[in-house]
Design a protein around this motif. Structure first.
Motif, PDB file in Angstrom:
ATOM      1  N   LEU A 187      -1.985  -1.023   5.090  1.00  0.00           N
ATOM      2  CA  LEU A 187      -2.857  -0.264   3.889  1.00  0.00           C
ATOM      3  C   LEU A 187      -2.165   0.450   3.067  1.00  0.00           C
ATOM      4  O   LEU A 187      -0.959   1.252   3.600  1.00  0.00           O
ATOM      5  N   TRP A 188      -2.356   0.467   1.699  1.00  0.00           N
ATOM      6  CA  TRP A 188      -1.719   1.341   0.762  1.00  0.00           C
ATOM      7  C   TRP A 188      -2.492   1.237  -0.433  1.00  0.00           C
ATOM      8  O   TRP A 188      -3.312   0.487  -0.624  1.00  0.00           O
ATOM      9  N   VAL A 189      -2.338   2.432  -1.132  1.00  0.00           N
ATOM     10  CA  VAL A 189      -3.104   2.268  -2.505  1.00  0.00           C
ATOM     11  C   VAL A 189      -1.997   2.625  -3.466  1.00  0.00           C
ATOM     12  O   VAL A 189      -1.328   3.667  -3.326  1.00  0.00           O
ATOM     13  N   PRO A 190      -1.961   1.948  -4.627  1.00  0.00           N
ATOM     14  CA  PRO A 190      -0.990   2.404  -5.708  1.00  0.00           C
ATOM     15  C   PRO A 190      -1.149   3.772  -6.295  1.00  0.00           C
ATOM     16  O   PRO A 190      -2.241   4.061  -6.805  1.00  0.00           O
ATOM     17  N   ARG A 191      -0.247   4.583  -6.494  1.00  0.00           N
ATOM     18  CA  ARG A 191      -0.180   5.758  -7.090  1.00  0.00           C
ATOM     19  C   ARG A 191      -0.696   5.632  -8.608  1.00  0.00           C
ATOM     20  O   ARG A 191      -1.440   6.575  -9.107  1.00  0.00           O
ATOM     21  N   ASP A 192      -0.179   4.709  -9.314  1.00  0.00           N
ATOM     22  CA  ASP A 192      -0.807   4.504 -10.737  1.00  0.00           C
ATOM     23  C   ASP A 192      -2.015   4.217 -10.907  1.00  0.00           C
ATOM     24  O   ASP A 192      -2.656   4.155 -11.942  1.00  0.00           O
ATOM     25  N   SER A 193      -3.105   3.879  -9.718  1.00  0.00           N
ATOM     26  CA  SER A 193      -4.343   3.597  -9.805  1.00  0.00           C
ATOM     27  C   SER A 193      -5.072   4.938 -10.250  1.00  0.00           C
ATOM     28  O   SER A 193      -6.196   4.744 -10.697  1.00  0.00           O
ATOM     29  N   GLU A 194      -4.409   6.072 -10.380  1.00  0.00           N
ATOM     30  CA  GLU A 194      -5.142   7.177 -10.714  1.00  0.00           C
ATOM     31  C   GLU A 194      -5.380   7.216 -12.293  1.00  0.00           C
ATOM     32  O   GLU A 194      -6.211   7.549 -12.446  1.00  0.00           O
ATOM     33  N   GLU A 195      -4.336   6.948 -13.073  1.00  0.00           N
ATOM     34  CA  GLU A 195      -4.527   6.841 -14.247  1.00  0.00           C
ATOM     35  C   GLU A 195      -4.991   5.475 -14.977  1.00  0.00           C
ATOM     36  O   GLU A 195      -5.296   5.466 -16.070  1.00  0.00           O
ATOM     37  N   ARG A 196      -4.754   4.743 -14.208  1.00  0.00           N
ATOM     38  CA  ARG A 196      -5.349   3.181 -14.514  1.00  0.00           C
ATOM     39  C   ARG A 196      -7.039   3.074 -14.601  1.00  0.00           C
ATOM     40  O   ARG A 196      -7.557   3.888 -13.637  1.00  0.00           O
ATOM     41  N   ARG A 197      -7.729   2.415 -15.444  1.00  0.00           N
ATOM     42  CA  ARG A 197      -9.166   2.358 -15.401  1.00  0.00           C
ATOM     43  C   ARG A 197      -9.227   1.312 -14.297  1.00  0.00           C
ATOM     44  O   ARG A 197      -9.190   0.101 -14.674  1.00  0.00           O
TER      45      ARG A 197
END
Length: 208
Positions: A187-197
């Motif tokens: 499992l992982w979560v993309p860091r850039d998902s913070e800024e992406r809508r």
């Protein structure tokens, strides 16, 4: 190379809820959590958090300072209501969808795992503002493992051994918990998902 999960602990010092659901879309995850498909709207992390803070304020305030946020749209979809005390965003990685919230309000108040895990499996991990942790593993409507990594001997699940964990009784810190789940399930979560809508839903922790 993925971004892993440890960064979530570092980026959410006041707590987080992170749920992974296998073989589903982000929109399906939000629907299973209680959202209506037509009410899903894309938000950044900052926008989702600010909406939660605004709704919890004694005197709700304008969000005009959030550049690019369609205030009229989020208001029309029910995001700016006092009953809306949880805003959850969802995204996807290989074979899994994830849902993330910058608090534990929804996951601690609602019995969401039986519905969310119907026909699939779910891994949920959370840490609240008091550093209390929770790890849960559900498969096809059954919660097999549910425990606080700080006191792993006390497991409320139907089959505690279903979630492979380090040596019995081992206490793990929040970063270690996230790293272990990353290794165990990929499992992982993309860091850039913070800024992406990402697709987001306005949810309520009251009633059912």
């Amino acid at each position: 190379m993925t971004d892993g999960l440890r960064w979530v602990y570092e980026a959410y010092p006041f707590g987080y809820s992170l749920v992974f659901c296998e073989g589903t879309t982000p929109e399906e995850v939000l629907e299973r959590l209680g959202a209506r498909r037509e009410s899903v709207f894309p938000l950044t992390r900052e926008e989702a958090q600010e909406i939660e803070v605004r709704n919890a304020a004694d005197e709700p305030y304008d969000l005009d300072y959030l550049d690019g946020l369609d205030i009229e749209a989020v208001e029309g979809l029910g995001f700016l209501q006092s009953e809306t005390d949880a805003v959850v965003r969802a995204g996807a990685i290989e074979g899994w969808s994830f849902a993330i919230q910058a608090s534990t309000s929804y996951t601690s108040a609602r019995n969401y795992l039986p519905t969310l895990s119907q026909g699939t499996r779910v891994i949920a991990v959370s840490r609240d503002v008091n550093a209390v942790q929770r790890v849960e593993y559900a498969v096809d409507g059954r919660v097999l493992s549910s425990f606080d990594p700080g006191i792993p001997a006390y497991n409320d699940g139907e089959k505690p051994s279903a979630l492979a964990w380090p040596s019995e009784g081992a206490v793990m810190s929040s970063p270690q918990v996230l790293e272990h789940l990353e290794r165990l399930f990929g499992l992982w979560v993309p860091r850039d998902s913070e800024e992406r809508r990402l697709p987001a839903a306005a949810l309520s922790t009251s009633g059912q």
